[in-house]
Design an enzyme around this catalytic site. Structure first.
Site, PDB file in Angstrom:
ATOM      1  N   LEU A 111       0.573  -1.005   0.551  1.00 62.05           N
ATOM      2  CA  LEU A 111      -0.011  -0.275   0.187  1.00 62.05           C
ATOM      3  C   LEU A 111       0.779   1.290  -0.512  1.00 62.05           C
ATOM      4  O   LEU A 111       0.170   1.937  -0.265  1.00 62.05           O
ATOM      5  CB  LEU A 111      -0.848  -0.191   1.181  1.00 62.05           C
ATOM      6  N   ASN A 130       7.036  -2.806   3.895  1.00 69.20           N
ATOM      7  CA  ASN A 130       8.171  -2.530   3.116  1.00 69.20           C
ATOM      8  C   ASN A 130       7.769  -1.305   3.248  1.00 69.20           C
ATOM      9  O   ASN A 130       7.772  -0.371   2.267  1.00 69.20           O
ATOM     10  CB  ASN A 130       9.120  -3.394   2.030  1.00 69.20           C
ATOM     11  N   ASP A 183       9.353  -9.239   3.228  1.00 76.92           N
ATOM     12  CA  ASP A 183       9.007  -8.566   1.856  1.00 76.92           C
ATOM     13  C   ASP A 183       9.496  -7.875   1.206  1.00 76.92           C
ATOM     14  O   ASP A 183      10.072  -7.015   1.969  1.00 76.92           O
ATOM     15  CB  ASP A 183       7.642  -8.924   1.500  1.00 76.92           C
ATOM     16  N   HIS A 199       9.938 -14.439   2.061  1.00 78.88           N
ATOM     17  CA  HIS A 199      10.367 -13.509   0.057  1.00 78.88           C
ATOM     18  C   HIS A 199      12.119 -14.224   0.296  1.00 78.88           C
ATOM     19  O   HIS A 199      12.613 -14.203   0.657  1.00 78.88           O
ATOM     20  CB  HIS A 199      10.567 -12.043   0.091  1.00 78.88           C
ATOM     21  N   HIS A 246       4.835 -15.289  -3.288  1.00 75.19           N
ATOM     22  CA  HIS A 246       4.845 -15.574  -5.079  1.00 75.19           C
ATOM     23  C   HIS A 246       6.055 -16.695  -5.084  1.00 75.19           C
ATOM     24  O   HIS A 246       7.210 -16.356  -5.425  1.00 75.19           O
ATOM     25  CB  HIS A 246       5.919 -13.875  -5.140  1.00 75.19           C
ATOM     26  N   ASP A 299       0.984  -9.375  -4.617  1.00 79.43           N
ATOM     27  CA  ASP A 299       2.003  -8.516  -4.327  1.00 79.43           C
ATOM     28  C   ASP A 299       1.611  -8.196  -5.408  1.00 79.43           C
ATOM     29  O   ASP A 299       2.372  -7.237  -6.109  1.00 79.43           O
ATOM     30  CB  ASP A 299       3.299  -9.620  -5.080  1.00 79.43           C
TER      31      ASP A 299
END
Ligand SMILES: [Zn+2]
Length: 429
Positions: free
Chosen positions: A55, A86, A146, A173, A226, A304
């Site tokens: 976001l 992050n 991540d 990640h 992912h 993602d």
């Protein structure tokens, strides 16, 4: 309120009565409400839940804000998103996760569940205050660095041990940084032809294998972000066969797109719109990921969603930022890759885009089947629509979609968050 004429998970037509944010009746021919919404025969799904959304607020409000990101989510049929850590400052304290949580509540377009950083500043040197974030008003249960891999095995072990105290999960990640220095795209035939530094599958797979072993060793919960390679799928299948507490996600773009687009696409060659981390892989990887999502080896679809401003994407390949927006196209891409191919039915989509993500995130009030007594988090979707993707129509502040100009199936008609419409007739309300 009564939502008329919808097909729950694609079944027979029915009406849904909603009172005080809750589903109170389901059946044909319901009557006696002041407020009636005509579903027009759309499919009704439980409100979608994303485990992996960027976001960007605080810090990069030029790319996205909590408000625009949740508006984008609502348009994509989501009623809850997990906001990645992050940001700037990093969400590594109770103060920052509470700030993001409050911004989500104020906006009101979907619930925002902050993810906490695993390490201070995402720097991979010391554990963040996981317990304080878990105990905060934001009630954090998912922890992730991540964008960065927790590559230090000792720190990863400690994080897995720590989150057990509050039934948390570490979302990794998976990227061995020593194997991906300067990497620009998937390492393979295409990167060889283009002379770009490659990103080998083993950089992902080595970390996933190690983390599965660590999670089993300490008896904790691991979630793999992912997943992008066929080899990763094999490792996950092995870990699950052992009964270990390991879950995994795949993005819509890894279910549809391949690394050949870097060389040649409708948008030209070397177009950074296809630059993403982990990179687009090969056709064989895409096939393996689809099969894994269908058979449950991969548990969920997570977007993602990674907004970037134009100046960070429309530049030369090597300098461009990695990532794609995804919230507003996710369901259509999943329909194209999984439903249209006969790999999943709508119940399977609901499981992988609502029920399981909420369960992995230990998110209360979301991911419930559409049933009497459940919160009225509902997405209405018309699978017969066909839409040419126009990024200018996005609610997201950013436009970095790889699907621009493509025609995709399906359209989110309406989204209800605890009975309150956030989207009607495809538009924000
Ligand atoms: Zn990532």
């Amino acid at each position: 309120m009564i939502i008329k004429n919808v097909r729950i998970l694609g079944g027979d037509p029915a009406d849904i009565r909603v009172e005080n944010g809750e589903i109170t009746a389901i059946g044909p021919g319901l009557q006696g409400a002041d407020d009636v919404v005509d579903g027009g025969g759309a499919i009704a799904l439980p409100g979608l839940v994303d485990l992996h959304t960027h976001l960007r607020e605080p810090g990069r409000e030029d790319a996205e804000t909590v408000l625009t990101g949740t508006q984008s989510a609502a348009r994509g049929g989501y009623t809850a998103v997990h906001a990645m850590a992050n940001t700037s400052p990093v969400a590594d304290t109770a103060g920052v996760v509470e700030q993001v949580y409050r911004l989500g509540q104020e906006g009101g377009f979907c619930d925002v569940q902050p993810v906490g950083a695993v390490t201070v500043g995402l720097e991979g040197r010391q554990l963040a205050e996981l317990g304080a974030m878990a105990d905060s008003a934001a009630r954090v249960r998912v922890f992730s660095d991540d964008g960065h891999c927790v590559d230090d095995a000792v720190l990863m072990r400690r994080a897995l041990e720590y989150v057990k105290a509050f039934d948390g999960v570490v979302a990794q990640h998976a990227q061995e940084p020593r194997l991906t220095g300067g990497a620009q795209m998937n390492e393979g035939v295409v990167s060889g032809r283009l002379g770009l530094a490659g990103w080998p599958a083993v950089a992902e797979e080595a970390i996933i294998a190690r983390d599965c072993l660590l999670a089993a060793h300490v008896g904790s919960r691991l979630h793999v972000c992912h997943v992008s390679t066929a080899g990763s799928v094999e490792i996950l299948r092995w870990a699950k066969s052992k009964g270990w507490n390991v879950t995994a996600e795949v993005t819509p773009h890894h279910l549809l797109l391949t690394d050949e687009l870097v060389e040649d696409s409708p948008n030209g060659s070397y177009n950074p719109i296809y630059k993403v981390n982990p990179p687009l892989r090969t056709r064989a990887d895409v096939e393996a990921l689809r099969a894994a999502l269908a058979d449950g080896t991969i548990d969920v679809v997570a977007t993602d969603h990674a907004p970037h401003p134009v100046e960070d994407k429309e530049t030369e390949w090597a300098a461009a930022a990695m990532g794609m927006v995804g919230l507003e196209t996710a369901l259509s891409v999943v329909q194209e890759a999984m439903v249209g191919t006969g790999l999943l039915d709508w119940a399977g989509v609901a499981e992988r885009m609502s029920l399981k993500p909420a369960e992995i995130g230990r998110l209360n009030g979301h991911g419930n089947p559409i049933a009497v007594g459940a919160p009225a988090n509902i997405t209405l979707y018309d699978p017969d629509a066909r839409i040419e993707v126009d990024p200018r129509a996005f609610a997201s502040k950013s436009r970095n979609t790889p699907y621009e100009g493509m025609t995709l199936p399906g359209r989110v008609v309406a989204t209800f968050l605890r009975g309150k419409p956030t989207v009607l007739e495809g538009k924000l309300v």
